[in-house]
Scaffold this motif. Structure first.
Motif, mmCIF file in Angstrom:
data_model
loop_
_atom_site.group_PDB
_atom_site.id
_atom_site.type_symbol
_atom_site.label_atom_id
_atom_site.label_comp_id
_atom_site.label_asym_id
_atom_site.label_seq_id
_atom_site.Cartn_x
_atom_site.Cartn_y
_atom_site.Cartn_z
ATOM 1 N N TYR A 67 -12.360 -91.784 95.817
ATOM 2 C CA TYR A 67 -12.877 -91.300 94.538
ATOM 3 C C TYR A 67 -13.736 -92.300 93.774
ATOM 4 O O TYR A 67 -14.368 -91.937 92.779
ATOM 5 N N THR A 68 -13.760 -93.566 94.197
ATOM 6 C CA THR A 68 -14.540 -94.567 93.475
ATOM 7 C C THR A 68 -14.753 -95.788 94.355
ATOM 8 O O THR A 68 -14.104 -95.939 95.393
ATOM 9 N N ASP A 69 -15.667 -96.663 93.936
ATOM 10 C CA ASP A 69 -15.918 -97.921 94.649
ATOM 11 C C ASP A 69 -15.185 -99.096 94.013
ATOM 12 O O ASP A 69 -14.775 -100.026 94.697
ATOM 13 N N PHE A 70 -15.057 -99.059 92.677
ATOM 14 C CA PHE A 70 -14.454 -100.182 91.956
ATOM 15 C C PHE A 70 -13.474 -99.669 90.914
ATOM 16 O O PHE A 70 -13.709 -98.643 90.285
ATOM 17 N N ILE A 71 -12.383 -100.418 90.749
ATOM 18 C CA ILE A 71 -11.405 -100.131 89.708
ATOM 19 C C ILE A 71 -11.371 -101.340 88.780
ATOM 20 O O ILE A 71 -11.187 -102.473 89.249
ATOM 21 N N LEU A 72 -11.593 -101.093 87.502
ATOM 22 C CA LEU A 72 -11.485 -102.142 86.493
ATOM 23 C C LEU A 72 -10.167 -101.939 85.767
ATOM 24 O O LEU A 72 -9.826 -100.810 85.405
ATOM 25 N N ILE A 73 -9.440 -103.024 85.570
ATOM 26 C CA ILE A 73 -8.165 -102.976 84.855
ATOM 27 C C ILE A 73 -8.222 -104.030 83.752
ATOM 28 O O ILE A 73 -8.581 -105.180 84.017
ATOM 29 N N ALA A 74 -7.878 -103.605 82.546
ATOM 30 C CA ALA A 74 -7.871 -104.529 81.413
ATOM 31 C C ALA A 74 -6.652 -104.239 80.553
ATOM 32 O O ALA A 74 -6.119 -103.131 80.558
ATOM 33 N N SER A 75 -6.235 -105.252 79.810
ATOM 34 C CA SER A 75 -5.100 -105.112 78.891
ATOM 35 C C SER A 75 -5.576 -105.263 77.454
ATOM 36 O O SER A 75 -6.606 -105.881 77.183
ATOM 37 N N ALA A 76 -4.737 -104.724 76.571
ATOM 38 C CA ALA A 76 -4.976 -104.845 75.133
ATOM 39 C C ALA A 76 -3.647 -105.169 74.450
ATOM 40 O O ALA A 76 -2.580 -104.912 75.002
ATOM 41 N N ARG A 77 -3.748 -105.731 73.257
ATOM 42 C CA ARG A 77 -2.572 -106.210 72.529
ATOM 43 C C ARG A 77 -1.799 -105.112 71.801
ATOM 44 O O ARG A 77 -0.666 -105.318 71.388
ATOM 45 N N SER A 78 -2.422 -103.948 71.608
ATOM 46 C CA SER A 78 -1.778 -102.859 70.870
ATOM 47 C C SER A 78 -2.440 -101.547 71.272
ATOM 48 O O SER A 78 -3.498 -101.538 71.907
ATOM 49 N N ALA A 79 -1.807 -100.447 70.882
ATOM 50 C CA ALA A 79 -2.402 -99.137 71.155
ATOM 51 C C ALA A 79 -3.763 -99.023 70.474
ATOM 52 O O ALA A 79 -4.716 -98.492 71.052
ATOM 53 N N ARG A 80 -3.868 -99.537 69.257
ATOM 54 C CA ARG A 80 -5.158 -99.463 68.546
ATOM 55 C C ARG A 80 -6.225 -100.295 69.260
ATOM 56 O O ARG A 80 -7.379 -99.896 69.320
ATOM 57 N N HIS A 81 -5.842 -101.444 69.820
ATOM 58 C CA HIS A 81 -6.786 -102.258 70.572
ATOM 59 C C HIS A 81 -7.241 -101.513 71.830
ATOM 60 O O HIS A 81 -8.415 -101.550 72.185
ATOM 61 N N VAL A 82 -6.319 -100.829 72.503
ATOM 62 C CA VAL A 82 -6.681 -100.006 73.667
ATOM 63 C C VAL A 82 -7.737 -98.983 73.256
ATOM 64 O O VAL A 82 -8.774 -98.835 73.911
ATOM 65 N N GLN A 83 -7.477 -98.281 72.170
ATOM 66 C CA GLN A 83 -8.410 -97.256 71.699
ATOM 67 C C GLN A 83 -9.758 -97.867 71.327
ATOM 68 O O GLN A 83 -10.809 -97.323 71.665
ATOM 69 N N GLY A 84 -9.723 -99.013 70.651
ATOM 70 C CA GLY A 84 -10.961 -99.676 70.255
ATOM 71 C C GLY A 84 -11.780 -100.113 71.455
ATOM 72 O O GLY A 84 -13.010 -99.955 71.471
ATOM 73 N N LEU A 85 -11.113 -100.654 72.471
ATOM 74 C CA LEU A 85 -11.817 -101.051 73.699
ATOM 75 C C LEU A 85 -12.476 -99.846 74.363
ATOM 76 O O LEU A 85 -13.636 -99.902 74.773
ATOM 77 N N ALA A 86 -11.718 -98.762 74.486
ATOM 78 C CA ALA A 86 -12.244 -97.564 75.145
ATOM 79 C C ALA A 86 -13.420 -96.982 74.371
ATOM 80 O O ALA A 86 -14.450 -96.616 74.971
ATOM 81 N N GLU A 87 -13.294 -96.906 73.065
ATOM 82 C CA GLU A 87 -14.377 -96.356 72.243
ATOM 83 C C GLU A 87 -15.617 -97.237 72.296
ATOM 84 O O GLU A 87 -16.748 -96.744 72.387
ATOM 85 N N PHE A 88 -15.427 -98.539 72.240
ATOM 86 C CA PHE A 88 -16.542 -99.479 72.323
ATOM 87 C C PHE A 88 -17.226 -99.379 73.684
ATOM 88 O O PHE A 88 -18.456 -99.306 73.768
ATOM 89 N N LEU A 89 -16.430 -99.358 74.751
ATOM 90 C CA LEU A 89 -16.993 -99.249 76.098
ATOM 91 C C LEU A 89 -17.816 -97.980 76.235
ATOM 92 O O LEU A 89 -18.955 -98.018 76.712
ATOM 93 N N GLU A 90 -17.270 -96.874 75.797
ATOM 94 C CA GLU A 90 -17.983 -95.605 75.919
ATOM 95 C C GLU A 90 -19.286 -95.614 75.125
ATOM 96 O O GLU A 90 -20.323 -95.167 75.614
ATOM 97 N N ALA A 91 -19.256 -96.156 73.918
ATOM 98 C CA ALA A 91 -20.459 -96.195 73.077
ATOM 99 C C ALA A 91 -21.521 -97.125 73.655
ATOM 100 O O ALA A 91 -22.708 -96.773 73.714
ATOM 101 N N GLU A 92 -21.113 -98.321 74.078
ATOM 102 C CA GLU A 92 -22.089 -99.276 74.628
ATOM 103 C C GLU A 92 -22.679 -98.776 75.940
ATOM 104 O O GLU A 92 -23.868 -98.921 76.179
ATOM 105 N N ALA A 93 -21.845 -98.203 76.790
ATOM 106 C CA ALA A 93 -22.343 -97.660 78.061
ATOM 107 C C ALA A 93 -23.314 -96.509 77.804
ATOM 108 O O ALA A 93 -24.353 -96.400 78.476
#
Length: 122
Positions: free
Chosen positions: A35-61
């Motif tokens: 289903y894919t060539d690469f898997i990226l795995i990252a951690s965050a310090r809190s649920a809000r940090h997880v959400q912020g990372l995902a939202e930032f990634l989606e917007a920048e991409a």
């Protein structure tokens, strides 16, 4: 010119690093996953940090014309998956990452080295 899958993975990793993702790993699953060539795995310090990372990634991409086929888990913020087809991004709240241990599941997959400034601080 479209990005090759490795450059896509590296670009997504740069976005995550810019927003202080922790323990960032890129796994090369070409020939191991259908289903894919690469898997990226990252951690965050809190649920809000997880959400912020995902939202930032989606917007920048999106600014570069890169849009995920799907996003799962954003409202809960414990484990968000963004599917960019050739690269699938998993952003975990740290305790949840340990439970699912995707690195263990893909232990035979080579890791792509990140330059020092892209290592996610982990």
């Amino acid at each position: 010119m479209p990005l090759d899958s490795l450059e896509l993975a590296r670009r997504l990793a740069r976005f995550l690093s810019a927003k202080k993702a922790e323990d960032l790993v890129i796994l090369d699953v070409r020939g191991r996953a259908s289903y894919t060539d690469f898997i990226l795995i990252a951690s965050a310090r809190s649920a809000r940090h997880v959400q912020g990372l995902a939202e930032f990634l989606e917007a920048e991409a999106a600014r570069e014309g890169l849009h995920p086929l799907g996003v799962e888990g954003l409202p809960q913020g414990h484990w968000v998956v963004l599917d960019y087809e050739d690269a699938v991004v998993h952003i975990f709240y740290e305790p949840v990452r340990r439970v699912y241990d995707l690195e263990g599941l893909w232990a035979d997959a080579p890791r792509i080295e990140l330059p020092e400034e892209e290592d996610g601080g982990g």
